[in-house]
Each structure stands twice: as structure tokens, then as C-alpha cells.
Motif scaffolding. Structure first.
Motif, PDB file in Angstrom:
ATOM      1  N   ASP A  72       0.805  -1.128  -0.024  1.00  0.00           N
ATOM      2  CA  ASP A  72       0.074   0.040  -0.264  1.00  0.00           C
ATOM      3  C   ASP A  72       0.913   1.425  -0.045  1.00  0.00           C
ATOM      4  N   VAL A  73       0.374   2.305  -0.832  1.00  0.00           N
ATOM      5  CA  VAL A  73       0.987   3.469  -0.760  1.00  0.00           C
ATOM      6  C   VAL A  73       0.303   4.606  -0.598  1.00  0.00           C
ATOM      7  N   ALA A  74       0.754   5.689   0.158  1.00  0.00           N
ATOM      8  CA  ALA A  74       0.430   6.881   0.373  1.00  0.00           C
ATOM      9  C   ALA A  74       0.780   7.924  -0.431  1.00  0.00           C
TER      10      ALA A  74
ATOM     11  N   ILE B  83      -2.241   2.554  -4.684  1.00  0.00           N
ATOM     12  CA  ILE B  83      -2.425   3.694  -3.951  1.00  0.00           C
ATOM     13  C   ILE B  83      -3.603   3.566  -2.872  1.00  0.00           C
ATOM     14  N   ALA B  84      -3.286   3.590  -1.564  1.00  0.00           N
ATOM     15  CA  ALA B  84      -4.408   3.249  -0.648  1.00  0.00           C
ATOM     16  C   ALA B  84      -4.878   4.396   0.216  1.00  0.00           C
ATOM     17  N   ALA B  85      -4.060   5.657  -0.040  1.00  0.00           N
ATOM     18  CA  ALA B  85      -4.410   6.993   0.531  1.00  0.00           C
ATOM     19  C   ALA B  85      -4.092   7.965  -0.094  1.00  0.00           C
ATOM     20  N   ILE B  86      -4.972   9.018  -0.375  1.00  0.00           N
ATOM     21  CA  ILE B  86      -4.465  10.277  -1.294  1.00  0.00           C
ATOM     22  C   ILE B  86      -4.784  11.533  -0.445  1.00  0.00           C
ATOM     23  N   PHE B  87      -3.990  12.327  -0.255  1.00  0.00           N
ATOM     24  CA  PHE B  87      -3.875  13.412   0.539  1.00  0.00           C
ATOM     25  C   PHE B  87      -3.785  14.604  -0.206  1.00  0.00           C
TER      26      PHE B  87
ATOM     27  N   GLY C  49      -1.004   1.208   8.334  1.00  0.00           N
ATOM     28  CA  GLY C  49       0.259   0.729   8.226  1.00  0.00           C
ATOM     29  C   GLY C  49       1.039   0.815   7.101  1.00  0.00           C
ATOM     30  N   ILE C  50       0.881   1.957   6.385  1.00  0.00           N
ATOM     31  CA  ILE C  50       1.490   2.316   5.046  1.00  0.00           C
ATOM     32  C   ILE C  50       2.885   2.458   5.276  1.00  0.00           C
ATOM     33  N   ARG C  51       3.698   2.036   4.487  1.00  0.00           N
ATOM     34  CA  ARG C  51       5.282   1.943   4.671  1.00  0.00           C
ATOM     35  C   ARG C  51       5.751   2.837   3.235  1.00  0.00           C
ATOM     36  N   LEU C  52       5.197   2.945   2.290  1.00  0.00           N
ATOM     37  CA  LEU C  52       5.643   3.953   1.052  1.00  0.00           C
ATOM     38  C   LEU C  52       4.707   5.140   0.992  1.00  0.00           C
ATOM     39  N   GLY C  53       5.276   6.094   0.657  1.00  0.00           N
ATOM     40  CA  GLY C  53       4.661   7.438   0.272  1.00  0.00           C
ATOM     41  C   GLY C  53       5.275   8.058  -0.996  1.00  0.00           C
ATOM     42  N   ILE C  54       4.395   8.604  -1.657  1.00  0.00           N
ATOM     43  CA  ILE C  54       4.755   9.283  -3.170  1.00  0.00           C
ATOM     44  C   ILE C  54       4.453  10.977  -2.881  1.00  0.00           C
TER      45      ILE C  54
ATOM     46  N   ALA D 136       3.917  14.453  -4.198  1.00  0.00           N
ATOM     47  CA  ALA D 136       3.871  15.079  -5.479  1.00  0.00           C
ATOM     48  C   ALA D 136       3.444  16.708  -5.127  1.00  0.00           C
ATOM     49  N   VAL D 137       3.967  17.343  -4.202  1.00  0.00           N
ATOM     50  CA  VAL D 137       3.499  18.662  -3.931  1.00  0.00           C
ATOM     51  C   VAL D 137       4.673  19.393  -4.284  1.00  0.00           C
ATOM     52  N   PRO D 138       4.452  20.772  -4.169  1.00  0.00           N
ATOM     53  CA  PRO D 138       5.316  21.659  -4.501  1.00  0.00           C
ATOM     54  C   PRO D 138       6.719  21.650  -3.770  1.00  0.00           C
ATOM     55  N   ALA D 139       7.959  22.193  -4.152  1.00  0.00           N
ATOM     56  CA  ALA D 139       9.122  22.025  -3.470  1.00  0.00           C
ATOM     57  C   ALA D 139       8.858  22.788  -2.005  1.00  0.00           C
ATOM     58  N   THR D 140       8.297  23.498  -1.945  1.00  0.00           N
ATOM     59  CA  THR D 140       8.227  24.423  -0.551  1.00  0.00           C
ATOM     60  C   THR D 140       7.344  23.581   0.376  1.00  0.00           C
ATOM     61  N   ALA D 141       6.418  22.774   0.110  1.00  0.00           N
ATOM     62  CA  ALA D 141       5.776  21.759   1.018  1.00  0.00           C
ATOM     63  C   ALA D 141       6.294  20.262   1.278  1.00  0.00           C
ATOM     64  N   ALA D 142       7.359  20.077   0.447  1.00  0.00           N
ATOM     65  CA  ALA D 142       7.717  18.587   0.355  1.00  0.00           C
ATOM     66  C   ALA D 142       8.526  18.138   1.657  1.00  0.00           C
ATOM     67  N   GLN D 143       9.269  19.054   2.483  1.00  0.00           N
ATOM     68  CA  GLN D 143       9.952  18.625   3.756  1.00  0.00           C
ATOM     69  C   GLN D 143       8.736  18.386   4.637  1.00  0.00           C
ATOM     70  N   ASP D 144       7.786  19.407   4.779  1.00  0.00           N
ATOM     71  CA  ASP D 144       6.681  19.038   5.609  1.00  0.00           C
ATOM     72  C   ASP D 144       5.908  17.831   5.541  1.00  0.00           C
ATOM     73  N   VAL D 145       5.661  17.484   4.223  1.00  0.00           N
ATOM     74  CA  VAL D 145       4.856  16.413   3.991  1.00  0.00           C
ATOM     75  C   VAL D 145       5.747  14.980   4.277  1.00  0.00           C
ATOM     76  N   ALA D 146       7.040  15.050   3.899  1.00  0.00           N
ATOM     77  CA  ALA D 146       8.049  13.915   4.054  1.00  0.00           C
ATOM     78  C   ALA D 146       8.002  13.636   5.720  1.00  0.00           C
ATOM     79  N   ASP D 147       8.176  14.772   6.490  1.00  0.00           N
ATOM     80  CA  ASP D 147       8.360  14.608   8.093  1.00  0.00           C
ATOM     81  C   ASP D 147       6.859  14.008   8.542  1.00  0.00           C
ATOM     82  N   ARG D 148       5.721  14.497   8.043  1.00  0.00           N
ATOM     83  CA  ARG D 148       4.291  13.932   8.463  1.00  0.00           C
ATOM     84  C   ARG D 148       4.139  12.376   8.271  1.00  0.00           C
ATOM     85  N   LEU D 149       4.535  12.160   6.855  1.00  0.00           N
ATOM     86  CA  LEU D 149       4.682  10.390   6.359  1.00  0.00           C
ATOM     87  C   LEU D 149       5.848   9.838   7.322  1.00  0.00           C
ATOM     88  N   ILE D 150       6.724  10.224   7.362  1.00  0.00           N
ATOM     89  CA  ILE D 150       7.754   9.598   8.375  1.00  0.00           C
ATOM     90  C   ILE D 150       7.373   9.475   9.942  1.00  0.00           C
ATOM     91  N   ALA D 151       6.584  10.478  10.244  1.00  0.00           N
ATOM     92  CA  ALA D 151       6.034  10.292  11.796  1.00  0.00           C
ATOM     93  C   ALA D 151       5.021   9.371  11.612  1.00  0.00           C
TER      94      ALA D 151
END
Lengths: 213, 213
Positions: free
Chosen positions: B92-94, B117-121, B151-156, B158-173
Motif C-alpha cells: 500500500d502507498v500513500a 495507492i491506498a490513501a491520497i492527501f 500501516g502504510i510504509r511507502l509514500g509518494i 507530489a507537492v510543490p518544493a516548498t511543502a515537500a519537507q513538511d509532507v515527508a516529516d508527516r509521512l515519516i512520523a
């Protein structure tokens, strides 16, 4: 045809070095735009995710850029690398394929200002004549003629895997020598043509190896 | 956490080898699907665009696959490599971001059957509640909660550069440890997280170097 611009001028520059340079440019431009005038190789390395030794080695192919104890001048270095990569001009690009992916590519603003989608081609008659800005979608049958006529050197392939080789052949026949390939297939091209693969499936498939259960 | 499965079992397997394996699987599956039961390392190398020595060296990490004079069994080898890459199950992928690019990713069929793709945000309220198949787009504020819950372990990304780090942090959390990053920015992640960049702009910018005038 790699060219050295000073530095270790007699050595051919490995493609892997050339592939890293755009990230250097991007990072340095970002810093310069945010008022950071100089940066140490350690800090730059940390931002780029490589080692400082790697940066020094990569840049040594092109000349001497850092000043002892002062680090790199962000604006100067970003411009110098951009010039090495020939990003100090605008390049016209032909996009082939106007499905979901092709549409996303056509509307992607990140390619500007260095790249301009100057021609778009699709197989499906219902898409032909549709416009993206001032570019009308044309029939794939016209690829070779149009890219030759407009002197386009770069192509983006956003068609299904089964059609990708044929599209590549037509682009190359028209004079294209650099291909960005989104199709999940290894293209066979003459030695004078550069291909970069955009392969999200392979990227995903190479990450599951590292996942715990 | 690289694991060796036989072969040079004690050596850690270089990531560059792992990154090549999906193309081996794809090529071998294609051959097997088209009735080619065995292939020499030279022919396989030619199709993949590497050398035969490279293939033998890559595969030697995992065991012995070729038979002297008989070549590789395409079906057996593709399955063996797929198992090494853990592609013998569905993941499954977010997906985060539902602009042009996110939509193209969401509708891309090439990720199936190994990835779902099991979840889209998305950030934009007007997109929330829209559906792709049976998946409804959810608010980005819920990323951590949802990926942890499912229990999703993979994330994609596809947001603008300015938002990417925040999104990564949330996924990793939320427990994601593998990120496919489409944003043109170098993500800072903990060592247990794998990141693959999809960077068409950098790919384009590294090809102009080779263009003649």
C-alpha cells in the motif's frame, strides 16, 4: 561530446558528475535567492546530500571555484555551473504523448525558463488541435518533419511502452539527440543520443527491498 | 536493511545494484511473457543496456542463476529477483498532492499489481472528498494518523518544493520509511528512510551539456 571548461581539462568528465551538477545549481540558486552569498563545501554538501570531498572532486573538473577559508560564492558558482550545463539559453523541447502524464508534463511550470515545450504530439485524433498555451497538439505522424523544421534537439517521451521505441526513432530521425523517457522500456538509440529514464515504478520496486515486514 | 539471499551473503549489497534489479525483472518478465524461456547473459545485457559482466556481478550477490552454456531461465530468474525485491506481495502507498502530477500518478496503472495507492492527501479543500476508484482524497492534516492507522510504509510526494519537507516529516512520523519524491528539493530524512528522487528537470538539465549548437 563532453567539453571541459578549465580544470582537469584533458580528462573526459564522467556522466555521473554531469548528472549531479543540476542539483548543485538548484541548491546554489536557492541559497543566492535567499541572500546567502557564500557557503562552505561542508554546508553545501549537507544540503545536497553528498560529501564535501565529492563536491570538490566534481568541481575540480571545471576549474577552481572555492576560496580558502571563504567557501563558495553562491551566485558566481551557480552561474558558472549553469553555463557549463548550457543552461544560459532557452531550449525548445518536443513532447510526445498527451495522456494523463503528457498533460501533466505539458502543464508543468518547473521546466521554465530553460526549457520550452515548443511542440506536442499525440496519436489520438480527438486530442489533435487542442492547445496548451500557444502550442497546438499535432499528429504523431508529423514528428520527424516538425522537429527537423523547428530544429528541436530535445524530446520527452510520454507514450505507452509499446510505442516508445517508434517515437524515439521518429524524434531521432528529425534531429533530436537528447531524450527524456517516461516509458518503462529501455530505448535503443545511436551513440550520439543521450537518454535519461524517468522510471517511478523501478524506483518504487527498488525501495521495497529495504522495507521491514 | 539490506539482506543477502545466498551468493556473496556476507557482503552488504550496494544500493546501485538494488536499483538495477527492477529493470532486470521487467526485461525478464517481458521475455518470459513472449515465450522466450532462456537467454544468454550477452543477449540480456544488450536488452538492458549494461554489460554481461555487470549482470553476472550483480546477480552473484544473490546466488548462482545461470547454467553454463544454457543461459538464464527467464521465468525462474524474474521470479527470484522479484522475491529478492519483495515484489511477491502487494504494497500500500500513500500519495500526497493531487494537482496535475498527483492526478497523473493516481491514475497511472503501471504501479499495479505490486503497488496500490491506498490513501491520497491534498491541501486544497475543493479536492477533498473527490475519489479515484474507491479512494477518497483526504486532508493533508490527517497524513500521519492515516498512514499509521493503515500501516502504510511507502509514500509518494507530489507537492510543490516548498511543502515537500513538511509532507515527508508527516509521512515519516506515521511510519513511512520509503519515499518517492517528485518535488525538486533534497529531503532531509532519518537514516532508516529510503528516498528516490524523480527529477525530470535535473535530467533535462544534465542532457543539454551534451548538445551541439
Amino acid at each position: 561530446m563532453p567539453r571541459a571548461a578549465g580544470g582537469r581539462a584533458s580528462e573526459p568528465i564522467p556522466d555521473i558528475v554531469i548528472r549531479r551538477l543540476p542539483v548543485y545549481v538548484r541548491t546554489l540558486r536557492h541559497l543566492a535567492d535567499h541572500g546567502v552569498e557564500s557557503i562552505s563545501s561542508n554546508e553545501l554538501a549537507d544540503r545536497i546530500g553528498v560529501t564535501a570531498a565529492q563536491i570538490r572532486r566534481d568541481l575540480s573538473y571545471f576549474g577552481r571555484f572555492g576560496k580558502q577559508g571563504k567557501g563558495y560564492d553562491t551566485a558566481y558558482l551557480s552561474e558558472a555551473i549553469a553555463r557549463i550545463l548550457r543552461l544560459d539559453r532557452r531550449w525548445d523541447v518536443a513532447l510526445v504523448g498527451f495522456g494523463n502524464l503528457g498533460r501533466a508534463v505539458a502543464h508543468y511550470r518547473g521546466f521554465a525558463p530553460e526549457f520550452r515545450i515548443a511542440a506536442i504530439f499525440d496519436l489520438h485524433q480527438e486530442n489533435i488541435g487542442e492547445r496548451v498555451g500557444d502550442v497546438a497538439i499535432q499528429d504523431e505522424a508529423r514528428i520527424t518533419e516538425v522537429v527537423a523544421g523547428e530544429g528541436i534537439r530535445l524530446g520527452i517521451i510520454a507514450v505507452p511502452a509499446t510505442a516508445a521505441q517508434d517515437v524515439a526513432d521518429r524524434l531521432i530521425a528529425g534531429g533530436v539527440t537528447a531524450l527524456l523517457n517516461y516509458a518503462p522500456v529501455v530505448l535503443r538509440v545511436p551513440p550520439h543520443v543521450t537518454v535519461r529514464e524517468i522510471d517511478p515504478l523501478a524506483a518504487m520496486q527498488s525501495m521495497t527491498y529495504y522495507l521491514d515486514d
